[in-house]
Motif scaffolding. Structure first.
Motif, PDB file in Angstrom:
ATOM      1  N   VAL A  45      -3.878  12.036  -6.509  1.00  0.00           N
ATOM      2  CA  VAL A  45      -3.460  10.672  -6.187  1.00  0.00           C
ATOM      3  C   VAL A  45      -1.951  10.647  -5.962  1.00  0.00           C
ATOM      4  O   VAL A  45      -1.264  11.639  -6.188  1.00  0.00           O
ATOM      5  N   GLU A  46      -1.436   9.495  -5.551  1.00  0.00           N
ATOM      6  CA  GLU A  46       0.004   9.294  -5.410  1.00  0.00           C
ATOM      7  C   GLU A  46       0.603   8.971  -6.783  1.00  0.00           C
ATOM      8  O   GLU A  46      -0.090   8.441  -7.652  1.00  0.00           O
ATOM      9  N   SER A  47       1.878   9.255  -6.965  1.00  0.00           N
ATOM     10  CA  SER A  47       2.547   8.965  -8.238  1.00  0.00           C
ATOM     11  C   SER A  47       2.448   7.496  -8.622  1.00  0.00           C
ATOM     12  O   SER A  47       2.322   7.167  -9.794  1.00  0.00           O
ATOM     13  N   MET A  48       2.508   6.602  -7.645  1.00  0.00           N
ATOM     14  CA  MET A  48       2.422   5.163  -7.925  1.00  0.00           C
ATOM     15  C   MET A  48       1.056   4.773  -8.500  1.00  0.00           C
ATOM     16  O   MET A  48       0.946   3.812  -9.253  1.00  0.00           O
ATOM     17  N   ASP A  49       0.016   5.526  -8.165  1.00  0.00           N
ATOM     18  CA  ASP A  49      -1.331   5.222  -8.663  1.00  0.00           C
ATOM     19  C   ASP A  49      -1.476   5.520 -10.150  1.00  0.00           C
ATOM     20  O   ASP A  49      -2.405   5.014 -10.786  1.00  0.00           O
ATOM     21  N   LEU A  50      -0.594   6.315 -10.705  1.00  0.00           N
ATOM     22  CA  LEU A  50      -0.704   6.696 -12.112  1.00  0.00           C
ATOM     23  C   LEU A  50      -0.603   5.509 -13.067  1.00  0.00           C
ATOM     24  O   LEU A  50      -1.134   5.558 -14.166  1.00  0.00           O
ATOM     25  N   SER A  51       0.079   4.470 -12.659  1.00  0.00           N
ATOM     26  CA  SER A  51       0.217   3.301 -13.528  1.00  0.00           C
ATOM     27  C   SER A  51      -0.719   2.157 -13.122  1.00  0.00           C
ATOM     28  O   SER A  51      -0.665   1.080 -13.704  1.00  0.00           O
ATOM     29  N   ASP A  52      -1.582   2.390 -12.165  1.00  0.00           N
ATOM     30  CA  ASP A  52      -2.552   1.380 -11.718  1.00  0.00           C
ATOM     31  C   ASP A  52      -3.833   1.527 -12.541  1.00  0.00           C
ATOM     32  O   ASP A  52      -4.587   2.488 -12.385  1.00  0.00           O
ATOM     33  N   GLU A  53      -4.076   0.552 -13.400  1.00  0.00           N
ATOM     34  CA  GLU A  53      -5.223   0.631 -14.309  1.00  0.00           C
ATOM     35  C   GLU A  53      -6.558   0.677 -13.585  1.00  0.00           C
ATOM     36  O   GLU A  53      -7.502   1.308 -14.065  1.00  0.00           O
ATOM     37  N   TYR A  54      -6.660   0.025 -12.448  1.00  0.00           N
ATOM     38  CA  TYR A  54      -7.930  -0.010 -11.717  1.00  0.00           C
ATOM     39  C   TYR A  54      -8.236   1.339 -11.070  1.00  0.00           C
ATOM     40  O   TYR A  54      -9.359   1.840 -11.153  1.00  0.00           O
ATOM     41  N   VAL A  55      -7.240   1.927 -10.435  1.00  0.00           N
ATOM     42  CA  VAL A  55      -7.413   3.250  -9.816  1.00  0.00           C
ATOM     43  C   VAL A  55      -7.716   4.282 -10.889  1.00  0.00           C
ATOM     44  O   VAL A  55      -8.649   5.077 -10.767  1.00  0.00           O
ATOM     45  N   MET A  56      -6.937   4.252 -11.958  1.00  0.00           N
ATOM     46  CA  MET A  56      -7.084   5.268 -12.998  1.00  0.00           C
ATOM     47  C   MET A  56      -8.382   5.123 -13.781  1.00  0.00           C
ATOM     48  O   MET A  56      -8.959   6.108 -14.211  1.00  0.00           O
ATOM     49  N   ARG A  57      -8.867   3.909 -13.958  1.00  0.00           N
ATOM     50  CA  ARG A  57     -10.137   3.725 -14.671  1.00  0.00           C
ATOM     51  C   ARG A  57     -11.251   4.475 -13.946  1.00  0.00           C
ATOM     52  O   ARG A  57     -12.000   5.243 -14.560  1.00  0.00           O
ATOM     53  N   ASP A  58     -11.347   4.256 -12.639  1.00  0.00           N
ATOM     54  CA  ASP A  58     -12.380   4.938 -11.861  1.00  0.00           C
ATOM     55  C   ASP A  58     -12.181   6.445 -11.872  1.00  0.00           C
ATOM     56  O   ASP A  58     -13.135   7.213 -12.026  1.00  0.00           O
ATOM     57  N   LEU A  59     -10.945   6.876 -11.724  1.00  0.00           N
ATOM     58  CA  LEU A  59     -10.639   8.303 -11.689  1.00  0.00           C
ATOM     59  C   LEU A  59     -10.915   8.964 -13.034  1.00  0.00           C
ATOM     60  O   LEU A  59     -11.486  10.054 -13.095  1.00  0.00           O
ATOM     61  N   ARG A  60     -10.535   8.309 -14.126  1.00  0.00           N
ATOM     62  CA  ARG A  60     -10.777   8.868 -15.466  1.00  0.00           C
ATOM     63  C   ARG A  60     -12.280   9.003 -15.728  1.00  0.00           C
ATOM     64  O   ARG A  60     -12.718   9.976 -16.328  1.00  0.00           O
ATOM     65  N   GLU A  61     -13.055   8.026 -15.280  1.00  0.00           N
ATOM     66  CA  GLU A  61     -14.511   8.122 -15.443  1.00  0.00           C
ATOM     67  C   GLU A  61     -15.067   9.262 -14.599  1.00  0.00           C
ATOM     68  O   GLU A  61     -15.890  10.043 -15.071  1.00  0.00           O
ATOM     69  N   GLU A  62     -14.604   9.359 -13.360  1.00  0.00           N
ATOM     70  CA  GLU A  62     -15.074  10.404 -12.443  1.00  0.00           C
ATOM     71  C   GLU A  62     -14.746  11.805 -12.968  1.00  0.00           C
ATOM     72  O   GLU A  62     -15.578  12.707 -12.904  1.00  0.00           O
ATOM     73  N   LEU A  63     -13.534  11.979 -13.497  1.00  0.00           N
ATOM     74  CA  LEU A  63     -13.101  13.292 -13.997  1.00  0.00           C
ATOM     75  C   LEU A  63     -13.541  13.542 -15.435  1.00  0.00           C
ATOM     76  O   LEU A  63     -13.350  14.635 -15.963  1.00  0.00           O
ATOM     77  N   ASP A  64     -14.098  12.522 -16.088  1.00  0.00           N
ATOM     78  CA  ASP A  64     -14.594  12.620 -17.462  1.00  0.00           C
ATOM     79  C   ASP A  64     -13.486  13.007 -18.440  1.00  0.00           C
ATOM     80  O   ASP A  64     -13.662  13.887 -19.286  1.00  0.00           O
ATOM     81  N   ILE A  65     -12.345  12.314 -18.317  1.00  0.00           N
ATOM     82  CA  ILE A  65     -11.207  12.608 -19.196  1.00  0.00           C
ATOM     83  C   ILE A  65     -10.909  11.458 -20.150  1.00  0.00           C
ATOM     84  O   ILE A  65      -9.808  11.358 -20.679  1.00  0.00           O
ATOM     85  N   GLY A  66     -11.883  10.616 -20.390  1.00  0.00           N
ATOM     86  CA  GLY A  66     -11.765   9.550 -21.379  1.00  0.00           C
ATOM     87  C   GLY A  66     -11.260   8.242 -20.812  1.00  0.00           C
ATOM     88  O   GLY A  66     -10.389   8.220 -19.961  1.00  0.00           O
ATOM     89  N   VAL A  67     -11.856   7.170 -21.290  1.00  0.00           N
ATOM     90  CA  VAL A  67     -11.441   5.814 -20.944  1.00  0.00           C
ATOM     91  C   VAL A  67     -11.317   5.015 -22.232  1.00  0.00           C
ATOM     92  O   VAL A  67     -11.796   5.436 -23.280  1.00  0.00           O
ATOM     93  N   ILE A  68     -10.686   3.875 -22.137  1.00  0.00           N
ATOM     94  CA  ILE A  68     -10.391   3.078 -23.330  1.00  0.00           C
ATOM     95  C   ILE A  68     -11.655   2.484 -23.961  1.00  0.00           C
ATOM     96  O   ILE A  68     -11.738   2.346 -25.163  1.00  0.00           O
TER      97      ILE A  68
END
Length: 103
Positions: A45-68
């Motif tokens: 992803v782009e560096s700016m996406d790292l602080s976007d909760e919506y982008v990261m929620r989907d990505l964290r679920e997809e990569l299986d690296i934990g969600v809140i």
């Protein structure tokens, strides 16, 4: 409050990528900009996406690296940390200790 907590929660912690960036800062002694670039590259992803909760929620679920919040079938706790280890090419002490205990 410990500095590591402040740094991780500053990018919204596990809600986005703050925990991953903080890991790179502390484990590889990277500066924040360098750590953000490294994590963004690893996540694709782009560096700016790292602080976007919506982008990261989907990505964290997809990569299986934990969600809140709990997601059925998703990695939690040590399993998520082990996935983070593989993704970022780092060693996490608690993962090593867990592997030693189950060996």
């Amino acid at each position: 409050m410990p500095i590591s907590h402040i740094m991780a929660s500053g990018m919204t912690g596990i809600r986005a990528a703050g925990d991953l960036v903080a890991r790179m800062e502390f484990s590889k002694k990277m500066r924040i900009g360098e750590a953000k670039e490294y994590v963004a590259k690893k996540l694709g992803v782009e560096s700016m996406d790292l602080s976007d909760e919506y982008v990261m929620r989907d990505l964290r679920e997809e990569l299986d690296i934990g969600v809140i919040t709990s997601v059925p079938g998703a990695a939690k706790g040590i399993a998520a940390k082990m996935n983070i280890e593989k993704l970022l090419d780092i060693k996490i002490n608690c993962c090593d200790k867990f592997r030693a205990q189950i060996a």
